[in-house]
Design an enzyme around this catalytic site. Sequence first.
Site, short mmCIF file in Angstrom:
data_model
loop_
_atom_site.label_atom_id
_atom_site.label_comp_id
_atom_site.label_asym_id
_atom_site.label_seq_id
_atom_site.Cartn_x
_atom_site.Cartn_y
_atom_site.Cartn_z
N LEU A 376 0.84 -1.19 0.00
CA LEU A 376 0.00 0.00 0.00
C LEU A 376 0.88 1.24 0.00
O LEU A 376 1.65 1.46 0.94
CB LEU A 376 -0.92 0.01 1.23
N GLN A 429 8.20 -4.73 -3.66
CA GLN A 429 7.54 -4.53 -4.96
C GLN A 429 8.29 -3.48 -5.76
O GLN A 429 8.57 -2.40 -5.25
CB GLN A 429 6.08 -4.11 -4.78
N CYS A 460 -0.40 -0.45 -11.05
CA CYS A 460 -0.49 0.96 -10.65
C CYS A 460 -1.24 1.75 -11.72
O CYS A 460 -0.82 1.78 -12.88
CB CYS A 460 0.89 1.55 -10.41
N HIS A 529 -6.00 -8.05 -9.13
CA HIS A 529 -6.99 -7.11 -8.60
C HIS A 529 -8.15 -7.05 -9.59
O HIS A 529 -7.94 -6.76 -10.76
CB HIS A 529 -6.34 -5.73 -8.44
N ASN A 561 -7.86 -10.24 -5.19
CA ASN A 561 -7.81 -9.01 -4.42
C ASN A 561 -8.98 -8.12 -4.82
O ASN A 561 -9.24 -7.95 -6.01
CB ASN A 561 -6.47 -8.29 -4.65
N ASP A 563 -12.34 -5.71 -2.48
CA ASP A 563 -13.62 -5.61 -1.75
C ASP A 563 -13.74 -6.59 -0.59
O ASP A 563 -14.86 -6.97 -0.24
CB ASP A 563 -14.80 -5.81 -2.71
#
Length: 714
Positions: A376, A429, A460, A529, A561, A563
Amino acid sequence: MEHMRDPEGLSATFHNGLELSMAEGAKKAPAESGGDSDSAVSASERGVAPIKSQYLTTKEQFHHFLEAKGEKLQQESEAGDPDGNDLAEPRAKRIRLEDGQAEDGQAEQTAEPGQQPQAQKRARGQNKGRPHVKPTHYDKTRLCPSLIQSQTESLSPGEVAAVPEVTNKTGIWDAQAAFLVLSRPPSAPQESAAKCVFGDRCRFLHDVSRYLETKPADLGPRCVLFETFGRCPYGVTCRFAGAHLGPEGQNLVQEELASDWAHRQPVRNGLDKALQQQLRKRKIRFERAELALRQLSQGQLPGPSAGAVLEATTAEGTPGQSDCGAQQAPAGPDAGCSPSRPVQTCGPLTDEDVVRLRPCEKKRLDISGKLYLAPLTTCGNLPFRRICKRFGADVTCGEMAVCTNLLQGQMSEWALLKRHQCEDIFGVQLEGAFPDTMTRCAELLGRTIEVDFVDINVGCPIDLVYKKGGGCALMNRTAKFQQIVRGMSQVLDVPLTVKLRTGVQERVQLAHRLLPELRDWGAALVTLHGRSREQRYTKLADWEYIAQCAKAASPMPLFGNGDILSYEDANCALKTGVAGVMIARGALLKPWLFTEIKEQRHWDISSSERLDILRDFTSYGLEHWGSDTQGVEKTRRFLLEWLSFLCRYVPVGLLERLPQRVNERPPYYLGRDYLETLMASQQAADWIRISEMLLGPVPPGFVFLPKHKANAYK
């Protein structure tokens, strides 16, 4: 390749259950509200968290309650000062609020008479117009580092307990008073102050007494660094210096505790000064990366073939030999000849710099079924990861680091790679757009830091990264993407993972086409994601598509990934066939989510427990960023960034229906106590008030705007 379908209907376990629970909650709300139509409508409104009607309120009543309670608490604190001189409160504190309100609640008059005020533009995503956060006056009153720890004195545990408490009339620990009052005689003459290497050219202060005159009052009687490690490296500049200052300003040390930490390293992966200088002067050689890149440019699959290794040895010297402290192989006129004559060495000679590990021989990343904390940006710092580890996170990953900045030796970028000792499964990362920089950076990290895996950021969405060809843009640049994955996999001895989105455009999904190729290119694990770049967070994650991609990626494990904010969401996600779940925003809203998933329960955590979590975060932050003024304010900044997410959490006991959904906007409500109501505020002024409970008053002229604005609510 045609769009993949879901023949078994696995997606129904996630989204159908979500929509059904939302519909049931909407039907029950009017019946349970006792005929209050306004409360029922607000509770059952789509996209709004269903809070019990007795807790709902209006925006005006919400802020009036906080202001009235805050004024009452302020009056009680000022009752002990008859003169009304509150030294702990700065003279001016202007807060820029998200709705254009000033601190007193009145609208700011910025438009000239006769002109209509312009409508405020909705903030989406990143706030690019944030104020400059570095204090302009900091360097003028900063003590020279040569004087900070010029004197050090040992202290026994009994003497630590006997240090008197000295406070000013506001009840705050006063370091200057402690500096004058402490009467313990020195046991031995102290060494003279270290000489400043800059001499008369030094721009910092060299007068300790003058520094103490301008230094703000201490924030408390306890220093986290002194109590944890037995020694505070910030000496008199510490904002809790009264806990470890002697009668003559010497920095006291608890020898027994300090000796325990002398050979222990709580934080690893720091940047060595010698390595930083070599990176800045470009003196590091990347033999493995150059070999892999040369093979890729010639259309060959990178691999440690004997001919390639021999060619690289004769052309550039022994592979692995570098200025970075790697194993040095014997060099000489007979190097590479037949082993008839033994070569004299100064110790054991390994062949790891010549014989490369095959993919099947690399360490495997077995994290199936484990809870993975997402990397994050900004909020996923080391203190926050320590909080999540305490609540049950199994796998952690550092914030996104730009490979070019790492290769240039930027200290701020290398700080993103630091690893705490509690992080047993940890990765970093990397973000980059070109095979040469990414491959060289992977080789550099493989030599210098301790990680369990390296992740490539292909998810990203921000323009700064995307327009340079990195992040999501790599999904459309498959040739460069392939070279990056193959090159990094060749030079790394640890597994290589990839995090990507469903695609760039909302209606053009690309992940299912890339996953089989990633498996062949050398990726050990992929995290998907369930949103595209265009979607950002405006729609729910597509777990239907994630289930299809899990089949396409098999036998390579795929993590899902998006919700996940409750253990029900995690259970539904695991039924789609993924190897595990990665948690991102859910951890920011409630870091105890990992405990809820492992214990399969909803935790109605109290406001005092949540404040204790924030207090632990500040302690970890002071350990990590320092306990001087700069470290305290940096800790405050990251705390405020986190509070901009924490305010979206709705306590379990207030919900009409469980669980809370990540895309449901919390309406205005009054909590079960004042602190719970204060934590629900979405105004920066109230976040600052919470930070002052933990880190003392903010400096004069303090302004805060969150780095990101939520645009996920409908």
